[in-house]
Design an enzyme around this catalytic site. Structure first.
Site, PDB file in Angstrom:
ATOM      1  CG  ASP A   9      20.301  66.410 -21.606  1.00  0.00           C
ATOM      2  OD1 ASP A   9      21.432  66.351 -22.121  1.00  0.00           O
ATOM      3  OD2 ASP A   9      20.030  65.873 -20.525  1.00  0.00           O
ATOM      4  CG  ASP A  11      23.128  60.611 -21.057  1.00  0.00           C
ATOM      5  OD1 ASP A  11      22.802  59.903 -22.019  1.00  0.00           O
ATOM      6  OD2 ASP A  11      24.306  60.802 -20.727  1.00  0.00           O
ATOM      7  N   GLY A  46      24.184  65.833 -15.780  1.00  0.00           N
ATOM      8  CA  GLY A  46      24.318  67.029 -16.598  1.00  0.00           C
ATOM      9  C   GLY A  46      25.690  67.668 -16.523  1.00  0.00           C
ATOM     10  NE  ARG A  49      34.154  60.747 -20.048  1.00  0.00           N
ATOM     11  CZ  ARG A  49      34.558  60.615 -21.313  1.00  0.00           C
ATOM     12  NH1 ARG A  49      35.830  60.586 -21.603  1.00  0.00           N
ATOM     13  NH2 ARG A  49      33.670  60.500 -22.280  1.00  0.00           N
ATOM     14  CB  SER A 116      26.997  62.381 -23.862  1.00  0.00           C
ATOM     15  OG  SER A 116      27.526  61.097 -24.127  1.00  0.00           O
ATOM     16  CG  ASN A 118      30.239  57.782 -24.957  1.00  0.00           C
ATOM     17  OD1 ASN A 118      31.120  57.226 -25.613  1.00  0.00           O
ATOM     18  ND2 ASN A 118      30.435  58.149 -23.699  1.00  0.00           N
ATOM     19  CG  ASP A 170      17.685  64.811 -17.146  1.00  0.00           C
ATOM     20  OD1 ASP A 170      18.521  65.412 -17.859  1.00  0.00           O
ATOM     21  OD2 ASP A 170      17.963  63.776 -16.513  1.00  0.00           O
TER      22      ASP A 170
END
Length: 212
Positions: A9, A11, A46, A49, A116, A118, A170
């Site tokens: 993952d 972030d 996780g 958006r 994400s 991004n 995480d």
């Protein structure tokens, strides 16, 4: 057990962007007069958006149309993008670079599997854009975690079977996504406490004791 493929993952595992997400959502909530704090923010980890927005709107006093929700999500992303301008190599989490180098030295294939949109910008800003054999992100998937789509796509890009992949996560939603993909999961941070995680990492470098 040695793993031939490890999917990370982004972030909270490789890079710390949680504070930027919090600040962007807090700005949206303040503008809309919606109560928002770090405990609520923790529920967003996780999560996509739009799903995050739905959690925030639980405290809203008005009902938002779909068009209004989409505008809020776009506005939040603009704020987040602005904050990402502050991201540097220093935001790579402790031990990440050594761990990636150790995996490569032992011929383990490595990938990113992140919801994400991004992902590439973040990896580029911290200097990890060329560190992986494959990258699967939110621009390529329809369903966010806990749906397994992004991890299955990462495995496909690696040319690997799901059962031969270890996911590093995480967030509880990410652990569930890995399990749903038919993969073993190593949890770090909050995810280390999730019973479905096969391994609990105290730090990212512990991965070298599992995967190689």
């Amino acid at each position: 057990m040695r793993y031939e493929n490890v999917i990370f993952d982004l972030d909270g595992v490789l890079v710390s962007t949680d504070e930027y997400h919090y600040q962007a959502w807090k700005k949206i909530a303040d503008e809309e007069g919606i109560y928002f704090d770090r405990a609520i923010n923790n529920r967003l980890r996780g999560v996509s958006r739009m799903a995050s927005l739905e959690i925030i709107l639980e405290r809203a006093e008005k009902n938002y149309t779909q068009a209004e929700k989409e505008e809020l999500a776009q506005r939040k992303n603009r704020y987040y993008q602005e904050l990402l301008g502050n991201l540097t190599i220093e935001d790579t989490l402790k031990g990440v670079r050594e761990t990636l180098a150790g995996l490569r030295k032992n011929a383990v294939h490595i990938a990113v599997g992140s919801s994400s949109k991004n992902t590439m910008r973040i990896l580029t800003q911290v200097g990890l854009e060329n560190a992986f054999d494959a990258i699967a992100d939110g621009t390529e998937i329809t369903h966010s975690k806990p749906d397994p789509e992004v991890f299955l796509l990462a495995a496909q890009k690696l040319g690997a079977k799901p059962e031969n992949c270890l996911v590093v996560e995480d967030a509880p939603a990410g652990v569930q996504a890995g399990v749903n993909a038919g993969m073993q999961v190593a949890g770090i941070g909050e995810a280390a406490k999730v019973s479905q995680a096969a391994y609990a990492l105290q730090e990212i470098r512990d991965l070298l004791n599992i995967a190689v």
